[in-house]
Design a protein around this motif. Structure first.
Motif, PDB file in Angstrom:
ATOM      1  N   PHE A 150      42.762  -4.058 -71.228  1.00 32.27           N
ATOM      2  CA  PHE A 150      43.520  -5.179 -70.894  1.00 32.27           C
ATOM      3  C   PHE A 150      43.235  -6.607 -71.841  1.00 32.27           C
ATOM      4  O   PHE A 150      42.292  -6.279 -72.529  1.00 32.27           O
ATOM      5  N   LEU A 151      44.150  -7.316 -71.837  1.00 27.69           N
ATOM      6  CA  LEU A 151      43.995  -8.611 -72.589  1.00 27.69           C
ATOM      7  C   LEU A 151      43.950  -9.759 -71.368  1.00 27.69           C
ATOM      8  O   LEU A 151      44.564  -9.711 -70.356  1.00 27.69           O
ATOM      9  N   PHE A 152      43.147 -10.733 -71.620  1.00 32.25           N
ATOM     10  CA  PHE A 152      42.946 -11.835 -70.688  1.00 32.25           C
ATOM     11  C   PHE A 152      42.825 -13.072 -71.583  1.00 32.25           C
ATOM     12  O   PHE A 152      42.163 -13.062 -72.783  1.00 32.25           O
ATOM     13  N   LEU A 153      43.456 -14.174 -71.156  1.00 34.44           N
ATOM     14  CA  LEU A 153      43.430 -15.243 -71.856  1.00 34.44           C
ATOM     15  C   LEU A 153      42.517 -16.186 -70.804  1.00 34.44           C
ATOM     16  O   LEU A 153      42.722 -16.384 -69.663  1.00 34.44           O
ATOM     17  N   ARG A 154      41.913 -16.911 -71.486  1.00 36.38           N
ATOM     18  CA  ARG A 154      40.807 -17.695 -70.701  1.00 36.38           C
ATOM     19  C   ARG A 154      40.699 -19.261 -71.383  1.00 36.38           C
ATOM     20  O   ARG A 154      40.873 -19.330 -72.526  1.00 36.38           O
ATOM     21  N   ARG A 155      40.386 -20.174 -70.627  1.00 36.20           N
ATOM     22  CA  ARG A 155      39.973 -21.504 -71.159  1.00 36.20           C
ATOM     23  C   ARG A 155      38.482 -21.667 -71.398  1.00 36.20           C
ATOM     24  O   ARG A 155      37.754 -21.014 -70.646  1.00 36.20           O
ATOM     25  N   SER A 168      32.355 -13.842 -71.097  1.00 33.64           N
ATOM     26  CA  SER A 168      33.734 -14.167 -71.189  1.00 33.64           C
ATOM     27  C   SER A 168      34.749 -13.484 -69.964  1.00 33.64           C
ATOM     28  O   SER A 168      35.803 -14.269 -69.712  1.00 33.64           O
ATOM     29  N   CYS A 169      34.157 -12.735 -69.075  1.00 29.21           N
ATOM     30  CA  CYS A 169      34.924 -12.379 -67.879  1.00 29.21           C
ATOM     31  C   CYS A 169      34.759 -13.236 -66.630  1.00 29.21           C
ATOM     32  O   CYS A 169      34.944 -12.968 -65.549  1.00 29.21           O
ATOM     33  N   ARG A 170      33.762 -14.141 -66.761  1.00 28.94           N
ATOM     34  CA  ARG A 170      33.365 -15.148 -65.664  1.00 28.94           C
ATOM     35  C   ARG A 170      34.088 -16.446 -65.712  1.00 28.94           C
ATOM     36  O   ARG A 170      33.464 -17.126 -66.515  1.00 28.94           O
ATOM     37  N   GLY A 171      34.987 -16.551 -64.917  1.00 28.71           N
ATOM     38  CA  GLY A 171      35.776 -18.017 -64.875  1.00 28.71           C
ATOM     39  C   GLY A 171      36.579 -18.208 -65.896  1.00 28.71           C
ATOM     40  O   GLY A 171      36.369 -17.598 -67.247  1.00 28.71           O
ATOM     41  N   GLY A 172      37.507 -19.135 -65.763  1.00 28.70           N
ATOM     42  CA  GLY A 172      38.644 -19.815 -66.949  1.00 28.70           C
ATOM     43  C   GLY A 172      39.608 -18.808 -67.300  1.00 28.70           C
ATOM     44  O   GLY A 172      40.433 -19.238 -68.020  1.00 28.70           O
ATOM     45  N   ALA A 173      39.921 -17.563 -66.641  1.00 26.67           N
ATOM     46  CA  ALA A 173      40.676 -16.823 -67.078  1.00 26.67           C
ATOM     47  C   ALA A 173      42.150 -17.278 -66.190  1.00 26.67           C
ATOM     48  O   ALA A 173      42.312 -18.016 -65.181  1.00 26.67           O
ATOM     49  N   VAL A 174      43.277 -17.521 -67.258  1.00 30.80           N
ATOM     50  CA  VAL A 174      44.435 -17.908 -66.869  1.00 30.80           C
ATOM     51  C   VAL A 174      45.744 -16.966 -67.355  1.00 30.80           C
ATOM     52  O   VAL A 174      46.864 -17.178 -66.546  1.00 30.80           O
TER      53      VAL A 174
END
Length: 122
Positions: free
Chosen positions: A92-97, A76-82
């Motif tokens: 941390f919080l991260f939003l991903r597609r 989930s940490c590889r690619g798609g982060a917006v």
């Protein structure tokens, strides 16, 4: 590492040449700022390209105040982060597609060094 260089490609011929000053300035104006966040206790997180694999999806990484760097190994940490935000101390919080055609968004939480990234609880 060398200095970053910009090139332009002629669509008709496929030939590349170094970008001129006006072209480079136009590119810089359109550049998207990198995703980055900092917690109150000094952890800095950012999304960066994988240097030795330019086609690989970007990677989420943090650096502690003491200089230690940690990469998130979860898929989930590889690619798609917006989006990327601090979430209290050392988290941390991260939003991903993701999903079909990356048409859905999912919110993840990550505490570097302790937990793998996981979907955030509502």
């Amino acid at each position: 590492m060398g200095e970053d260089r910009l090139f332009t490609v002629d669509a008709a011929t496929g030939r590349a040449r170094p970008a001129g000053e006006p072209e480079a300035a136009a590119f810089e104006q359109r550049s998207v700022p990198p995703l980055a966040a900092k917690t109150d206790d000094g952890l800095r997180a950012w999304v960066e390209p994988v240097v030795d694999a330019p086609l690989a999806p970007p990677l989420l990484r943090v650096r502690a105040a003491n200089g230690t760097s940690i990469a998130c190994d979860a898929a989930s940490c590889r690619g798609g982060a917006v989006g990327l935000w601090p979430n209290g101390a050392a988290s941390f919080l991260f939003l991903r597609r993701e999903g079909w055609a990356r048409g859905e968004h999912a919110l993840y939480a990550w505490r570097p060094g302790n937990d793998p990234a996981h979907p955030a609880n509502p």
